[in-house]
Design a protein around this motif. Structure first.
Motif, mmCIF file in Angstrom:
data_model
loop_
_atom_site.group_PDB
_atom_site.id
_atom_site.type_symbol
_atom_site.label_atom_id
_atom_site.label_comp_id
_atom_site.label_asym_id
_atom_site.label_seq_id
_atom_site.Cartn_x
_atom_site.Cartn_y
_atom_site.Cartn_z
ATOM 1 N N CYS A 86 -7.325 -1.972 1.746
ATOM 2 C CA CYS A 86 -6.247 -2.024 2.740
ATOM 3 C C CYS A 86 -6.845 -2.096 4.151
ATOM 4 O O CYS A 86 -7.666 -1.255 4.524
ATOM 5 N N CYS A 112 -5.513 1.383 6.147
ATOM 6 C CA CYS A 112 -5.920 2.747 5.780
ATOM 7 C C CYS A 112 -7.168 2.794 4.902
ATOM 8 O O CYS A 112 -7.636 3.884 4.573
ATOM 9 N N CYS A 165 0.854 -1.188 0.000
ATOM 10 C CA CYS A 165 0.000 0.000 0.000
ATOM 11 C C CYS A 165 0.891 1.241 0.000
ATOM 12 O O CYS A 165 1.718 1.419 0.891
ATOM 13 N N ILE A 176 -0.030 4.164 0.464
ATOM 14 C CA ILE A 176 -0.508 5.148 1.430
ATOM 15 C C ILE A 176 0.097 4.883 2.803
ATOM 16 O O ILE A 176 0.674 5.773 3.438
ATOM 17 N N CYS A 177 -0.019 3.622 3.281
ATOM 18 C CA CYS A 177 0.396 3.353 4.663
ATOM 19 C C CYS A 177 1.522 2.334 4.786
ATOM 20 O O CYS A 177 2.092 2.176 5.866
ATOM 21 N N TYR A 186 1.237 -1.027 4.227
ATOM 22 C CA TYR A 186 0.765 -2.399 4.465
ATOM 23 C C TYR A 186 1.153 -3.292 3.288
ATOM 24 O O TYR A 186 1.104 -2.873 2.136
HETATM 25 FE FE FE Z 1 -2.955 1.266 3.423
#
Ligand code: FE
Length: 207
Positions: A192, A195, A174, A176-177, A179
């Motif tokens: 996810c 997030c 991911c 964004i975060c 993961y």
């Molecule tokens: Fe995420």
């Protein structure tokens, strides 16, 4: 359209807080901007899925704390990666104070706070655009403000270096975060677990 183009728009990061019926909540947003200075007006755009959104719609007031480079990932995990519908995000958290509008602002990992009173709302389907008067504001630290790019380069946990886990595996990370999902294919409807971003937020890596 190259939808990755939107990743090149630079943003700040903010903790948006509000309250209703004695319950306080907050979420992370990247959409604060100043609109006018006479009077001082700002806008924020908030997903209708956010619990904080409903509080602001009802109470017409909110605080925004500007996240600084001193923020830790814990601040993002607390306010960004869980829903106030499920948990009390302020439970066990003491890095806040209350402003004159009886809402909370964040005192650690943030450098400034604003108190705002909603003047207008614009329904944008998935989101609501709030246009608000700034009723109070103060700076609380000298740390520089964090940008979205800074979050990705310096606050988000670093993924494990290649080769430290089993070799030859396909991993979907991911963006964004951070993961990681292990598997050759990521299901189209994958969300996810940290997030809540969808498949579009994942990048494929092999190691
Ligand atoms: Fe995420």
């Amino acid at each position: 359209m190259d939808t990755k183009s939107f990743n090149n728009i630079s943003y700040g990061l903010f903790v948006l807080t509000s309250a209703r019926d004695g319950k306080h909540n907050g979420c992370i947003i990247n959409t604060l901007q100043q609109l006018t200075s006479d009077p001082y007006r700002v806008s924020i755009c908030v997903s209708k899925a956010d619990y904080t959104h409903d509080m602001i719609m009802a109470e017409r007031k909110f605080n925004v704390s500007v996240i600084s480079q001193a923020a830790t990932f814990d601040l993002f995990r607390r306010f960004g990666f869980q829903s106030g519908r499920d948990v009390d995000k302020f439970d066990g958290f003491s890095d806040y104070a209350e402003s004159g509008n009886e809402l909370r602002y964040i005192t650690k990992g943030c450098n400034t706070w604003f108190s705002c009173w909603v003047e207008q709302t614009v329904d944008l389907g998935t989101h609501t655009l709030f246009i608000a008067f700034v009723t109070d504001a103060a700076r609380i630290s000298q740390d520089p403000s964090a940008t979205y790019a800074y979050y990705h380069s310096s606050i988000k946990p670093k993924p494990q270096a290649a080769g430290t886990s089993a070799g030859g595996k396909t991993i979907w990370r991911c963006t964004i975060c951070g993961y990681e999902y292990v598997g050759d294919e990521l299901p189209d409807d994958f969300v996810c677990p940290i997030c809540k971003h969808g498949k579009d937020a994942f990048e494929k890596i092999v190691r």
